[in-house]
Design a protein around this motif. Sequence first.
Motif, short mmCIF file in Angstrom:
data_model
loop_
_atom_site.label_atom_id
_atom_site.label_comp_id
_atom_site.label_asym_id
_atom_site.label_seq_id
_atom_site.Cartn_x
_atom_site.Cartn_y
_atom_site.Cartn_z
N ALA A 106 0.80 -1.15 -0.05
CA ALA A 106 -0.15 -0.07 -0.03
C ALA A 106 0.89 1.37 0.01
O ALA A 106 0.43 2.26 -0.09
N TYR A 107 2.18 1.01 0.12
CA TYR A 107 3.14 2.07 0.24
C TYR A 107 3.80 2.54 -1.21
O TYR A 107 4.25 1.34 -1.79
N ASP A 108 3.86 3.84 -1.52
CA ASP A 108 4.76 4.06 -2.81
C ASP A 108 6.15 4.66 -2.15
O ASP A 108 6.34 4.52 -1.07
N GLY A 109 6.75 4.94 -3.21
CA GLY A 109 8.17 4.90 -2.81
C GLY A 109 8.47 5.95 -1.73
O GLY A 109 9.26 6.16 -0.68
N GLY A 110 7.80 7.19 -1.96
CA GLY A 110 7.91 8.35 -0.77
C GLY A 110 7.28 8.02 0.48
O GLY A 110 7.82 8.34 1.43
N ALA A 111 6.10 7.22 0.29
CA ALA A 111 5.70 7.02 1.82
C ALA A 111 6.30 5.83 2.37
O ALA A 111 6.62 5.70 3.77
N LYS A 112 6.96 5.09 1.72
CA LYS A 112 8.02 4.03 2.34
C LYS A 112 9.03 4.79 2.92
O LYS A 112 9.60 4.41 4.09
N LEU A 113 9.73 5.86 2.26
CA LEU A 113 10.87 6.53 2.91
C LEU A 113 10.20 7.05 4.10
O LEU A 113 10.94 7.37 5.10
N ARG A 114 9.07 8.06 4.12
CA ARG A 114 8.71 8.75 5.17
C ARG A 114 8.58 7.77 6.24
O ARG A 114 8.87 8.00 7.49
N LYS A 115 8.02 6.60 6.02
CA LYS A 115 7.68 5.72 7.19
C LYS A 115 8.96 5.06 7.91
O LYS A 115 9.31 5.22 8.92
N GLN A 116 9.93 4.83 7.10
CA GLN A 116 11.24 4.58 7.33
C GLN A 116 11.73 5.48 8.45
O GLN A 116 12.63 5.30 9.36
N VAL A 117 11.80 6.95 7.91
CA VAL A 117 12.76 8.15 8.51
C VAL A 117 11.80 8.19 9.86
O VAL A 117 12.33 8.52 10.83
N ARG A 118 10.50 8.13 9.90
CA ARG A 118 9.76 8.42 11.13
C ARG A 118 10.21 7.26 12.28
O ARG A 118 10.25 7.45 13.43
N GLU A 119 10.32 6.19 11.93
CA GLU A 119 10.67 4.90 12.73
C GLU A 119 11.97 5.14 13.06
O GLU A 119 12.36 4.97 14.34
N PHE A 120 12.99 5.78 12.35
CA PHE A 120 14.31 5.78 12.90
C PHE A 120 14.14 7.23 13.88
O PHE A 120 14.96 6.96 14.87
N LYS A 121 13.52 8.25 13.45
CA LYS A 121 13.58 9.35 14.58
C LYS A 121 13.12 8.89 15.86
O LYS A 121 13.48 9.26 16.89
N ALA A 122 11.90 8.06 15.82
CA ALA A 122 11.23 7.68 17.05
C ALA A 122 12.14 6.76 17.86
O ALA A 122 12.51 6.94 19.24
N PHE A 123 13.13 5.72 16.91
CA PHE A 123 13.98 4.82 17.48
C PHE A 123 15.13 5.79 18.30
O PHE A 123 15.50 5.53 19.50
N TYR A 124 15.69 6.61 17.63
CA TYR A 124 16.72 7.56 18.06
C TYR A 124 16.29 8.46 19.43
O TYR A 124 17.09 8.33 20.35
#
Length: 182
Positions: A106-124
Amino acid sequence: MNYKIGEKVTFMSEAGYAVIQSFKDANTVIIQDETGFNRDYPISELVKIQSENYAGGGYADKDNIEYEAEIKHTIKEQRLDFDTTDKQQVWEIDLHMHEIVEDDSAYDGGAKLRKQVREFKAFYKNARKNHIRKIIAIHGVGEGILKNEIRTYLDTQEFLEYYDADYREYGKGATAVELQYK
């Protein structure tokens, strides 16, 4: 993806943002980048910015809502190079989409990248809150877009040092971050 004149966009292969000025043809738009220059750009290399809070160089969290990471991370014990006393916890996160969500269709390329970046920020942020001294972000090799986004975010943070993680263990697809505390 449909774009409109005046929309803010970011790039898939470089940092920064732009505003769409006009359409040159079916595959190319004329953008004005953050430095004020107009240039032709392939539509396929653009991603809509979904938030007005975007400051350039990365993806803003929508409405600045605190994002809770959904991803599991691994906790290891190891002796850190900079601390020869006791072993310390090292948190590791794998940002490949199949590790984050069960079905990424259900994710396009931009949505995948945003999801990955949000996951990293929350993890950090969670690692900081728990006073973890070292984290590893496994982003993969690919075209380097996710790695660049992670490092752009880290450049905005204080009291840390980052570098390519151990090649023998992670290949070229991971970033190690050493966190310092006052």
